[in-house]
Design a protein around this motif. Structure first.
Motif, PDB file in Angstrom:
ATOM      1  N   GLY A 287       0.880  -1.296   0.035  1.00 28.79           N
ATOM      2  CA  GLY A 287       0.002  -0.056   0.041  1.00 28.79           C
ATOM      3  C   GLY A 287       0.814   1.281   0.105  1.00 28.79           C
ATOM      4  N   TYR A 288       1.878   1.514   1.022  1.00 30.34           N
ATOM      5  CA  TYR A 288       2.844   2.428   0.715  1.00 30.34           C
ATOM      6  C   TYR A 288       3.515   2.574  -0.509  1.00 30.34           C
ATOM      7  CZ  TYR A 288       6.096   5.890   2.619  1.00 30.34           C
ATOM      8  OH  TYR A 288       6.773   7.113   2.879  1.00 30.34           O
ATOM      9  N   GLY A 289       3.776   1.383  -0.940  1.00 27.68           N
ATOM     10  CA  GLY A 289       4.454   1.367  -2.241  1.00 27.68           C
ATOM     11  C   GLY A 289       3.602   2.103  -3.261  1.00 27.68           C
ATOM     12  N   VAL A 290       2.522   1.594  -3.264  1.00 26.14           N
ATOM     13  CA  VAL A 290       1.756   2.325  -4.306  1.00 26.14           C
ATOM     14  C   VAL A 290       1.492   3.860  -4.322  1.00 26.14           C
ATOM     15  CG1 VAL A 290      -0.724   2.368  -5.201  1.00 26.14           C
ATOM     16  CG2 VAL A 290       0.240   0.227  -4.818  1.00 26.14           C
ATOM     17  N   LEU A 291       1.257   4.284  -2.979  1.00 26.90           N
ATOM     18  CA  LEU A 291       1.408   5.778  -2.763  1.00 26.90           C
ATOM     19  C   LEU A 291       2.646   6.454  -3.161  1.00 26.90           C
ATOM     20  CD1 LEU A 291      -0.432   5.834   0.757  1.00 26.90           C
ATOM     21  CD2 LEU A 291      -1.291   6.328  -1.570  1.00 26.90           C
ATOM     22  N   ALA A 292       3.767   5.802  -2.971  1.00 30.49           N
ATOM     23  CA  ALA A 292       4.990   6.311  -3.458  1.00 30.49           C
ATOM     24  C   ALA A 292       5.047   6.105  -5.010  1.00 30.49           C
ATOM     25  CB  ALA A 292       6.070   5.668  -2.998  1.00 30.49           C
ATOM     26  N   ALA A 293       4.477   5.258  -5.653  1.00 29.49           N
ATOM     27  CA  ALA A 293       4.773   5.309  -7.102  1.00 29.49           C
ATOM     28  C   ALA A 293       3.647   6.331  -7.710  1.00 29.49           C
ATOM     29  CB  ALA A 293       4.192   3.787  -7.471  1.00 29.49           C
ATOM     30  N   ARG A 294       2.560   6.488  -6.990  1.00 24.55           N
ATOM     31  CA  ARG A 294       1.617   7.871  -7.427  1.00 24.55           C
ATOM     32  C   ARG A 294       2.392   9.017  -7.367  1.00 24.55           C
ATOM     33  NH1 ARG A 294      -4.126   9.232  -4.595  1.00 24.55           N
ATOM     34  NH2 ARG A 294      -4.699  10.947  -6.127  1.00 24.55           N
TER      35      ARG A 294
END
Length: 212
Positions: free
Chosen positions: A86-93
């Motif tokens: 979940g945190y990785g998805v936010l960072a990718a965004r």
């Protein structure tokens, strides 16, 4: 015995440092917070204090309990893996959206943002089964071999944790000039995203293989 305290502490320092410096989700998070200069003291303190507690528990013998209940680590791996993804998805965004990429313009963060950073750091630290394997099991077992000097070894490892996270958190601001450019910040967020997603996927895969 007294003459062996310093060499044992140095051995603990070296062993602890070798485990901590590996690229991982926690280090990536501390680096990002350091560059943003947001809640650095709290984040560094949480990481160092958590390591100290876990190392002490390992030296005190908690490793045997962790080994006896492997299902507990599986639960932690699932929760931690989902959190990291979940945190990785936010960072990718953030990496894909230039408007959100520059973290250096956020010097006036609110208390809510600091609270979020603290809670994220706690989750990233305590929901990572590798932390238990490295600090509780590995360092605990190595320290046990030192006999009466095991606590000297433990304090050396704790010192390595304090030094590393302090240097990483406060030294990261040296990158501020480079990351003042949105493109450079997007690269950092991209690296953070890749680290989080890979670590999260690995945790879920490991949990699945153990459960199966």
């Amino acid at each position: 015995m007294t003459s062996g305290i310093l060499p044992t502490a140095l051995a603990g320092f070296g062993t602890g440092l070798s485990l901590i410096v590996a690229i991982g989700a926690q280090n990536a998070f501390v680096l990002r917070q350091g560059v943003r200069r947001q809640a650095v003291f709290a984040v560094v303190g949480i990481c160092a204090a958590s390591d100290a507690v876990l190392i002490a528990l390992g030296v005190a013998g908690l490793g045997a309990v962790v080994t006896a209940y492997p299902d507990a680590l599986t639960v932690v791996a699932v929760a931690g893996g989902a959190f990291l993804i979940g945190y990785g998805v936010l960072a990718a965004r953030r990496a894909l959206r230039p408007a959100d990429a520059s973290g250096l313009s956020t010097a006036g963060r609110t208390a809510g943002s600091v609270r979020t950073a603290v809670l994220t750091c706690l989750a990233m630290t305590w929901l990572n089964p590798h932390v238990y394997l490295d600090t509780v099991l590995l360092l605990g077992s190595v320290a046990a071999d030192r006999g009466s000097l095991r606590w000297a070894f433990a304090f050396g490892a704790m010192g390595a944790s304090v030094l590393w996270f302090t240097g990483l958190g406060y030294g990261a601001r040296l990158l501020s000039a480079t990351l003042a450019r949105p493109a450079a910040w997007r690269v950092l967020d991209g690296l953070v995203a890749a680290t989080m997603l890979v670590m999260g996927a690995m945790l879920l895969a490991r949990a699945g293989s153990v459960a199966g």
